[in-house]
Design a protein around this motif. Structure first.
Motif, PDB file in Angstrom:
ATOM      1  N   TYR A  59      19.856  39.133  69.715  1.00 50.20           N
ATOM      2  CA  TYR A  59      18.963  37.984  69.549  1.00 50.20           C
ATOM      3  C   TYR A  59      17.478  38.303  69.732  1.00 50.20           C
ATOM      4  O   TYR A  59      16.825  37.725  70.602  1.00 50.20           O
ATOM      5  N   PHE A  67      20.911  34.236  63.139  1.00 47.85           N
ATOM      6  CA  PHE A  67      21.942  33.417  63.770  1.00 47.85           C
ATOM      7  C   PHE A  67      21.821  31.956  63.330  1.00 47.85           C
ATOM      8  O   PHE A  67      22.830  31.300  63.063  1.00 47.85           O
ATOM      9  N   ILE A  70      23.486  31.740  60.116  1.00 51.15           N
ATOM     10  CA  ILE A  70      24.954  31.748  60.290  1.00 51.15           C
ATOM     11  C   ILE A  70      25.440  30.323  60.557  1.00 51.15           C
ATOM     12  O   ILE A  70      26.443  29.876  59.997  1.00 51.15           O
ATOM     13  N   TYR A  76      31.207  29.259  58.925  1.00 53.96           N
ATOM     14  CA  TYR A  76      30.988  29.229  60.377  1.00 53.96           C
ATOM     15  C   TYR A  76      31.189  27.796  60.890  1.00 53.96           C
ATOM     16  O   TYR A  76      30.243  27.010  61.009  1.00 53.96           O
ATOM     17  N   GLY A 183      27.674  25.568  72.494  1.00 52.69           N
ATOM     18  CA  GLY A 183      27.666  26.632  71.489  1.00 52.69           C
ATOM     19  C   GLY A 183      28.794  27.633  71.621  1.00 52.69           C
ATOM     20  O   GLY A 183      28.816  28.634  70.914  1.00 52.69           O
ATOM     21  N   SER A 184      29.718  27.410  72.532  1.00 53.95           N
ATOM     22  CA  SER A 184      30.793  28.367  72.832  1.00 53.95           C
ATOM     23  C   SER A 184      30.243  29.748  73.185  1.00 53.95           C
ATOM     24  O   SER A 184      30.864  30.769  72.912  1.00 53.95           O
ATOM     25  N   ASN A 188      31.403  34.933  74.525  1.00 54.27           N
ATOM     26  CA  ASN A 188      30.905  36.311  74.498  1.00 54.27           C
ATOM     27  C   ASN A 188      31.378  37.131  75.692  1.00 54.27           C
ATOM     28  O   ASN A 188      31.265  38.347  75.685  1.00 54.27           O
ATOM     29  N   TYR A 228      33.333  35.088  60.799  1.00 52.58           N
ATOM     30  CA  TYR A 228      32.574  36.270  61.243  1.00 52.58           C
ATOM     31  C   TYR A 228      32.449  37.329  60.155  1.00 52.58           C
ATOM     32  O   TYR A 228      31.955  38.427  60.406  1.00 52.58           O
ATOM     33  N   PHE A 238      23.059  40.082  60.481  1.00 56.93           N
ATOM     34  CA  PHE A 238      22.863  39.768  61.902  1.00 56.93           C
ATOM     35  C   PHE A 238      23.354  40.929  62.769  1.00 56.93           C
ATOM     36  O   PHE A 238      22.672  41.363  63.702  1.00 56.93           O
ATOM     37  N   MET A 274      33.443  42.259  66.876  1.00 52.68           N
ATOM     38  CA  MET A 274      32.490  42.597  65.822  1.00 52.68           C
ATOM     39  C   MET A 274      32.040  44.034  66.061  1.00 52.68           C
ATOM     40  O   MET A 274      31.724  44.414  67.191  1.00 52.68           O
ATOM     41  N   GLU A 302      30.061  42.902  69.707  1.00 52.32           N
ATOM     42  CA  GLU A 302      30.289  41.564  70.266  1.00 52.32           C
ATOM     43  C   GLU A 302      31.767  41.234  70.343  1.00 52.32           C
ATOM     44  O   GLU A 302      32.545  41.623  69.483  1.00 52.32           O
ATOM     45  N   SER A 304      34.086  37.679  70.804  1.00 54.33           N
ATOM     46  CA  SER A 304      34.007  36.222  70.826  1.00 54.33           C
ATOM     47  C   SER A 304      35.405  35.697  71.123  1.00 54.33           C
ATOM     48  O   SER A 304      36.268  35.658  70.247  1.00 54.33           O
TER      49      SER A 304
HETATM   50  C1  AVJ Z   1      26.644  32.468  69.863  1.00 49.65           C
HETATM   51  C2  AVJ Z   1      28.332  33.775  70.873  1.00 49.65           C
HETATM   52  C3  AVJ Z   1      28.809  31.551  70.148  1.00 49.65           C
HETATM   53  O1  AVJ Z   1      30.576  34.114  69.052  1.00 49.65           O
HETATM   54  O2  AVJ Z   1      30.513  32.619  67.491  1.00 49.65           O
HETATM   55  C4  AVJ Z   1      28.253  34.213  65.480  1.00 49.65           C
HETATM   56  C5  AVJ Z   1      27.762  34.497  67.997  1.00 49.65           C
HETATM   57  N1  AVJ Z   1      28.361  36.190  66.272  1.00 49.65           N
HETATM   58  N2  AVJ Z   1      28.573  35.057  64.495  1.00 49.65           N
HETATM   59  C6  AVJ Z   1      29.956  33.344  68.314  1.00 49.65           C
HETATM   60  C7  AVJ Z   1      28.120  34.938  66.607  1.00 49.65           C
HETATM   61  C8  AVJ Z   1      28.636  36.250  64.967  1.00 49.65           C
HETATM   62  C9  AVJ Z   1      28.440  33.235  68.457  1.00 49.65           C
HETATM   63  N3  AVJ Z   1      28.046  32.786  69.825  1.00 49.65           N
END
Ligand code: AVJ
Length: 341
Positions: A59, A67, A70, A76, A183-184, A188, A228, A238, A274, A302, A304
Motif C-alpha cells: 500500500y 487497491f 480492485i 471483487y 474491509g475484512s 491478512n 484475486y 497491484f 497471492m 499476501e 487472505s
Molecule cells: C484489504 C486485505 C481485505 O484480502 O481481499 C485485495 C487485499 N489483495 N486483492 C483482501 C487484496 C488482493 C484485501 N484486504
C-alpha cells in the motif's frame, strides 16, 4: 478539532531478527536497509529460502490507487457486499452500539467508510488510526471540518504489533469506544496472529465498548479465486507494484515485468495466497547480496483468510470476547461482526 500525531509505525520491524547469513557477508556498500527498519524487514523476508513480503508493503501511493481500482471490479465482491450490508443493516447495527460513543477507525485511510456512520451513531469523538502517516492528518482534518461537533483526532500507528492507544481514549467508562475494523482486513493475518491482535483491540474497550469488524466468509472456490485473479489484471498490477516498493525502499533491482501474478486457494489453511512467480531465472541485488530466483520460484505477498461464521466466532471467543452478533448478505458471502468484551 484537535489533530495530533504519534508515529508508532515500524516498531515491529526494528524488533525482528536479522537476516540469516549462511556465510560471512562481505563488506557492503551502505544500502537503504541500514537506516530504514522497513527496508531491513523487506530484505529479511526476501533473503529467506521461501521469500516473502509483508502485505503492508502493497500500500504505497500507487498501491492504494490500484487497491481502490480492485474495489470497483465486478470480480471483487467483498467491497460491494460489505457496503450493501452496511447500507441495509445500518439502523440495526447502530442500535446495538453504545450512545454516546467514541468512534475509533482502524486503518481509516481517507475516512470514507466512517463518513456514512457518523450521522447514525452518537459519536462525540472520532479517532482515525492509520499506518500511512502522510495521509491521515489531512483526511481527518477534512472529516472534522464537516463535523464541527465531533472532536477529530488523527493517530499514526501500526496496529499489527504492540498496538496500544489506550492513553488516547480517555475515560472509556464515560465514553465507550467502538473500534471499527472494516474491509475484512483482519483476513491478512493468520489466526495465530489475529487472535492476539483482537485481544489487544478488546483491551481498549472498557466494559461498554464494542468491536465492529468484518470478515470475508468461505464460499465457492471459483468465486474467491476470481476476486484475486481478475480479467483486467488489476490485481496483478497491484501485486507486481510491491516489487517497485522494494526497489524504492531497499535499492533492489527487481524487474516487476518478469514476475507473474498468481492467486490460489489453500484449502487446508482456508486462505487465498497471492504470489509473484519468476517467469525465468532472476538475479536480484537485495541489501548488498545477490538473490537468485529460479524460474517458477515464488515470493509470497499476501494471505487472505476466509472464515465460516462459526470459525470467526471462535476466533473472537479465543480473543476473550464474551459474545457477538453477525450480519451477512443474502448469499452469506461476507460477515459483519459486533463483538462485546
Ligand atoms: C484489504 C486485505 C481485505 O484480502 O481481499 C485485495 C487485499 N489483495 N486483492 C483482501 C487484496 C488482493 C484485501 N484486504
Amino acid at each position: 478539532m484537535l489533530i495530533s500525531f504519534d508515529n508508532a509505525a515500524g516498531r515491529r520491524a526494528a524488533a525482528s531478527p536479522p537476516a540469516p547469513a549462511s556465510r560471512p557477508r562481505p563488506a557492503r556498500p551502505e544500502s537503504p536497509a541500514d537506516a530504514d527498519p522497513r527496508a531491513a524487514e523487506l530484505c529479511e523476508g526476501l533473503l529467506r529460502r521461501s521469500a516473502r513480503i509483508d502485505p503492508k508493503f502493497l500500500y504505497d501511493a500507487q498501491g492504494c490507487v490500484l487497491f481502490s481500482a480492485i474495489c470497483e471490479l465486478d470480480e471483487y465482491y467483498p467491497t460491494r457486499t460489505e457496503r450493501e450490508i452496511f447500507r441495509s443493516q445500518r439502523e440495526a447495527i447502530a442500535q446495538a452500539l453504545p450512545d454516546p460513543l467514541q468512534w475509533v477507525d482502524l486503518g481509516c485511510g481517507d475516512c470514507a467508510k466512517s463518513r456514512d456512520w457518523l450521522s447514525h451513531v452518537g459519536a462525540r469523538r472520532y479517532l482515525g488510526v492509520d499506518i500511512a502517516a502522510e495521509w491521515v492528518t489531512g483526511a481527518v482534518a477534512s472529516l472534522g471540518a464537516q463535523h464541527p461537533g465531533i472532536e477529530c483526532v488523527a493517530v499514526g500507528a501500526d496496529f499489527t504489533a504492540g498496538f496500544d492507544i489506550r492513553d488516547r481514549l480517555g475515560d472509556v467508562q464515560a465514553l465507550p469506544p467502538v473500534l471499527f475494523y472494516p474491509g475484512s482486513s483482519i483476513g491478512n493475518f493468520a489466526p495465530d496472529v489475529a487472535v492476539p491482535m483482537l485481544a489487544g483491540f478488546r483491551r481498549h474497550l472498557g466494559p461498554h465498548g464494542r468491536l465492529l469488524i468484518s470478515a470475508d466468509l468461505r464460499k465457492d472456490t471459483a468465486v474467491m479465486k476470481r476476486a484475486y485473479a481478475d480479467a483486467l489484471g488489476v490485481t496483478a498490477a497491484f501485486n507486481r507494484n510491491v516489487l517497485r516498493v522494494c526497489n524504492r525502499l531497499t535499492g533492489s533491482d527487481f524487474r516487476p515485468e518478469n514476475f507473474l501474478h498468481q492467486a490460489r486457494f489453500d484449502e487446508a489453511r482456508s486462505c487465498i495466497e497471492m504470489r509473484l512467480v519468476a517467469g525465468s531465472r532472476q538475479f536480484v541485488r537485495i541489501g548488498g547480496q545477490l538473490r537468485v530466483f529460479e524460474e517458477g520460484e515464488a515470493i509470497v505477498t499476501e494471505h487472505s483468510y476466509k472464515y465460516t461464521p462459526e470459525r470467526f466466532g471462535a476466533l473472537l471467543d479465543e480473543a476473550g470476547f464474551s459474545s457477538h452478533r453477525m450480519w451477512t448478505d443474502p448469499h452469506g458471502w461476507f460477515g459483519v461482526f459486533l463483538a462485546q468484551p
